[in-house]
Design a protein around this motif. Structure first.
Motif, PDB file in Angstrom:
ATOM      1  N   PHE A  91       0.864  -1.180   0.000  1.00 41.94           N
ATOM      2  CA  PHE A  91       0.000   0.000   0.000  1.00 41.94           C
ATOM      3  C   PHE A  91       0.901   1.230   0.000  1.00 41.94           C
ATOM      4  O   PHE A  91       1.896   1.267   0.713  1.00 41.94           O
ATOM      5  CB  PHE A  91      -0.897   0.024   1.243  1.00 41.94           C
ATOM      6  CG  PHE A  91      -1.672   1.295   1.396  1.00 41.94           C
ATOM      7  CD1 PHE A  91      -2.849   1.492   0.695  1.00 41.94           C
ATOM      8  CD2 PHE A  91      -1.217   2.306   2.239  1.00 41.94           C
ATOM      9  CE1 PHE A  91      -3.566   2.680   0.828  1.00 41.94           C
ATOM     10  CE2 PHE A  91      -1.930   3.489   2.383  1.00 41.94           C
ATOM     11  CZ  PHE A  91      -3.117   3.669   1.670  1.00 41.94           C
ATOM     12  N   GLN A  92       0.577   2.220  -0.823  1.00 42.65           N
ATOM     13  CA  GLN A  92       1.401   3.416  -0.827  1.00 42.65           C
ATOM     14  C   GLN A  92       0.591   4.658  -1.163  1.00 42.65           C
ATOM     15  O   GLN A  92      -0.440   4.605  -1.842  1.00 42.65           O
ATOM     16  CB  GLN A  92       2.562   3.281  -1.812  1.00 42.65           C
ATOM     17  CG  GLN A  92       2.185   3.273  -3.286  1.00 42.65           C
ATOM     18  CD  GLN A  92       3.414   3.144  -4.165  1.00 42.65           C
ATOM     19  OE1 GLN A  92       3.982   2.059  -4.279  1.00 42.65           O
ATOM     20  NE2 GLN A  92       3.824   4.237  -4.779  1.00 42.65           N
ATOM     21  N   THR A  93       1.064   5.774  -0.617  1.00 48.13           N
ATOM     22  CA  THR A  93       0.548   7.089  -0.953  1.00 48.13           C
ATOM     23  C   THR A  93       1.752   7.933  -1.365  1.00 48.13           C
ATOM     24  O   THR A  93       2.860   7.418  -1.507  1.00 48.13           O
ATOM     25  CB  THR A  93      -0.180   7.726   0.236  1.00 48.13           C
ATOM     26  OG1 THR A  93       0.762   7.970   1.289  1.00 48.13           O
ATOM     27  CG2 THR A  93      -1.283   6.819   0.750  1.00 48.13           C
ATOM     28  N   ASN A 123       3.964  -5.262   9.686  1.00 44.87           N
ATOM     29  CA  ASN A 123       4.063  -4.320   8.579  1.00 44.87           C
ATOM     30  C   ASN A 123       5.439  -3.662   8.552  1.00 44.87           C
ATOM     31  O   ASN A 123       5.925  -3.171   9.578  1.00 44.87           O
ATOM     32  CB  ASN A 123       3.000  -3.217   8.694  1.00 44.87           C
ATOM     33  CG  ASN A 123       1.594  -3.766   8.608  1.00 44.87           C
ATOM     34  OD1 ASN A 123       1.358  -4.846   8.089  1.00 44.87           O
ATOM     35  ND2 ASN A 123       0.644  -3.003   9.134  1.00 44.87           N
ATOM     36  N   TYR A 127       4.701   4.283   2.628  1.00 46.26           N
ATOM     37  CA  TYR A 127       4.755   2.957   2.012  1.00 46.26           C
ATOM     38  C   TYR A 127       4.540   1.911   3.095  1.00 46.26           C
ATOM     39  O   TYR A 127       5.095   2.017   4.190  1.00 46.26           O
ATOM     40  CB  TYR A 127       6.121   2.713   1.350  1.00 46.26           C
ATOM     41  CG  TYR A 127       6.444   3.631   0.209  1.00 46.26           C
ATOM     42  CD1 TYR A 127       6.218   3.233  -1.108  1.00 46.26           C
ATOM     43  CD2 TYR A 127       6.994   4.887   0.446  1.00 46.26           C
ATOM     44  CE1 TYR A 127       6.528   4.092  -2.169  1.00 46.26           C
ATOM     45  CE2 TYR A 127       7.306   5.742  -0.597  1.00 46.26           C
ATOM     46  CZ  TYR A 127       7.070   5.329  -1.902  1.00 46.26           C
ATOM     47  OH  TYR A 127       7.364   6.178  -2.936  1.00 46.26           O
ATOM     48  N   ARG A 128       3.759   0.882   2.771  1.00 44.74           N
ATOM     49  CA  ARG A 128       3.518  -0.208   3.708  1.00 44.74           C
ATOM     50  C   ARG A 128       3.604  -1.543   2.966  1.00 44.74           C
ATOM     51  O   ARG A 128       2.965  -1.723   1.929  1.00 44.74           O
ATOM     52  CB  ARG A 128       2.149  -0.071   4.362  1.00 44.74           C
ATOM     53  CG  ARG A 128       1.768  -1.284   5.231  1.00 44.74           C
ATOM     54  CD  ARG A 128       0.336  -1.173   5.727  1.00 44.74           C
ATOM     55  NE  ARG A 128       0.213  -0.160   6.769  1.00 44.74           N
ATOM     56  CZ  ARG A 128      -0.805   0.675   6.862  1.00 44.74           C
ATOM     57  NH1 ARG A 128      -1.778   0.652   5.957  1.00 44.74           N
ATOM     58  NH2 ARG A 128      -0.858   1.546   7.854  1.00 44.74           N
ATOM     59  N   ASP A 130      -5.802  -4.114   6.443  1.00 40.96           N
ATOM     60  CA  ASP A 130      -6.508  -3.042   5.759  1.00 40.96           C
ATOM     61  C   ASP A 130      -7.064  -3.550   4.418  1.00 40.96           C
ATOM     62  O   ASP A 130      -7.863  -4.467   4.401  1.00 40.96           O
ATOM     63  CB  ASP A 130      -5.587  -1.836   5.578  1.00 40.96           C
ATOM     64  CG  ASP A 130      -6.344  -0.551   5.290  1.00 40.96           C
ATOM     65  OD1 ASP A 130      -7.594  -0.553   5.387  1.00 40.96           O
ATOM     66  OD2 ASP A 130      -5.707   0.459   4.948  1.00 40.96           O
ATOM     67  N   THR A 131      -6.625  -2.989   3.307  1.00 40.96           N
ATOM     68  CA  THR A 131      -7.173  -3.377   2.003  1.00 40.96           C
ATOM     69  C   THR A 131      -6.509  -4.611   1.411  1.00 40.96           C
ATOM     70  O   THR A 131      -6.979  -5.137   0.396  1.00 40.96           O
ATOM     71  CB  THR A 131      -7.043  -2.220   1.000  1.00 40.96           C
ATOM     72  OG1 THR A 131      -5.656  -1.872   0.869  1.00 40.96           O
ATOM     73  CG2 THR A 131      -7.827  -1.002   1.471  1.00 40.96           C
ATOM     74  N   TYR A 132      -5.430  -5.092   2.028  1.00 44.33           N
ATOM     75  CA  TYR A 132      -4.736  -6.281   1.504  1.00 44.33           C
ATOM     76  C   TYR A 132      -5.372  -7.535   2.076  1.00 44.33           C
ATOM     77  O   TYR A 132      -5.521  -7.673   3.290  1.00 44.33           O
ATOM     78  CB  TYR A 132      -3.249  -6.232   1.869  1.00 44.33           C
ATOM     79  CG  TYR A 132      -2.516  -7.525   1.591  1.00 44.33           C
ATOM     80  CD1 TYR A 132      -2.429  -8.039   0.298  1.00 44.33           C
ATOM     81  CD2 TYR A 132      -1.910  -8.238   2.619  1.00 44.33           C
ATOM     82  CE1 TYR A 132      -1.762  -9.223   0.044  1.00 44.33           C
ATOM     83  CE2 TYR A 132      -1.236  -9.422   2.375  1.00 44.33           C
ATOM     84  CZ  TYR A 132      -1.169  -9.910   1.085  1.00 44.33           C
ATOM     85  OH  TYR A 132      -0.508 -11.086   0.832  1.00 44.33           O
TER      86      TYR A 132
END
Length: 227
Positions: free
Chosen positions: A19-21, A50, A25-26, A33-35
């Motif tokens: 996941f990144q914005t 994480n 970064y994760r 979460d969404t994963y």
């Protein structure tokens, strides 16, 4: 008496959820979460592992739907932690444990103007509020080639250990058969229970009472968690 068969599963860093914005970064070893992946559910009471990075002067808020123990372990740089009660700082060579729940939140901030910070966010499910909300511990992995317990272990709590090893140094870790173990390679490479683990790979183990490992590179760092 029936003997339990050892169980092991490797969690490759290349198969982690991402996941990144623009400033965060994760990389998720477990569903988070969404994963979501079928084979990446929680391991015992270990809910999350994480590998996270925050760009300079960036922040991320943490909220949980249940009571959890959050462990923050900086790998590069330091973190500034804001909670409703206080502000704490945690540096490399330190670990912060924080008990939180649905009515609380944390904000993690990178205090640097020009440096990205890298840290592990680990979550354990908790059943009761048996200790104070935040505890900071320091450790020194320059004392090489042995595992150091880095959490202030309370009754019935699982140990968290870390160690830095020279290449070809071996180690053995003993624990109670009613526990399971999760091993995570922070730096370098190890052979653990005859399985090759490279940087940011994980290994879950059940139904064994000791773990044998060997560092395959210099300054390799191993994290071991009872679950």
């Amino acid at each position: 008496m029936m003997l339990l068969q050892p169980e092991a599963r490797i969690y490759l860093q290349s198969q982690r959820g991402v996941f990144q914005t623009a400033d965060f970064y994760r990389f998720c070893t477990f569903n988070f979460d969404t994963y979501h992946a079928e084979s990446r559910g929680p391991f015992g009471n270990l809910l999350a592992l994480n590998d996270e990075m925050l760009l300079p002067q960036s922040s991320i808020e943490i909220k949980t739907a249940e009571t959890v123990r959050i462990v923050l372990l900086p790998l590069a740089g330091a973190l500034e932690i804001h909670s409703p009660e206080e502000v704490k700082y945690v540096n490399s060579g330190e670990m912060l444990e924080y008990l939180t729940g649905p009515d609380n939140s944390l904000t993690i901030t990178n205090p640097y103007a020009n440096e990205t910070v890298n840290y592990l966010q680990i979550r354990f499910k908790e059943t009761e509020n048996a200790w104070s909300s935040a505890e900071l511990t320091a450790f020194d992995i320059s004392d090489k080639n042995r595992l150091l317990t880095i959490n202030r272990k309370r009754e019935d709590e699982n140990r968290i250990l870390i160690g830095r090893y020279d290449g070809r140094e071996e180690g053995t870790f003993f624990y109670n058969s009613d526990k399971a173990i999760f091993v995570f390679v922070i730096e370098g490479a190890f052979e653990v229970q005859n399985r090759l683990l490279e940087q940011r790979d994980g290994l879950s183990l059940r139904n064994v009472t000791e773990i044998e490992f060997e560092a395959l590179s210099n300054n390799a760092i191993l994290l071991v968690m009872e679950v």
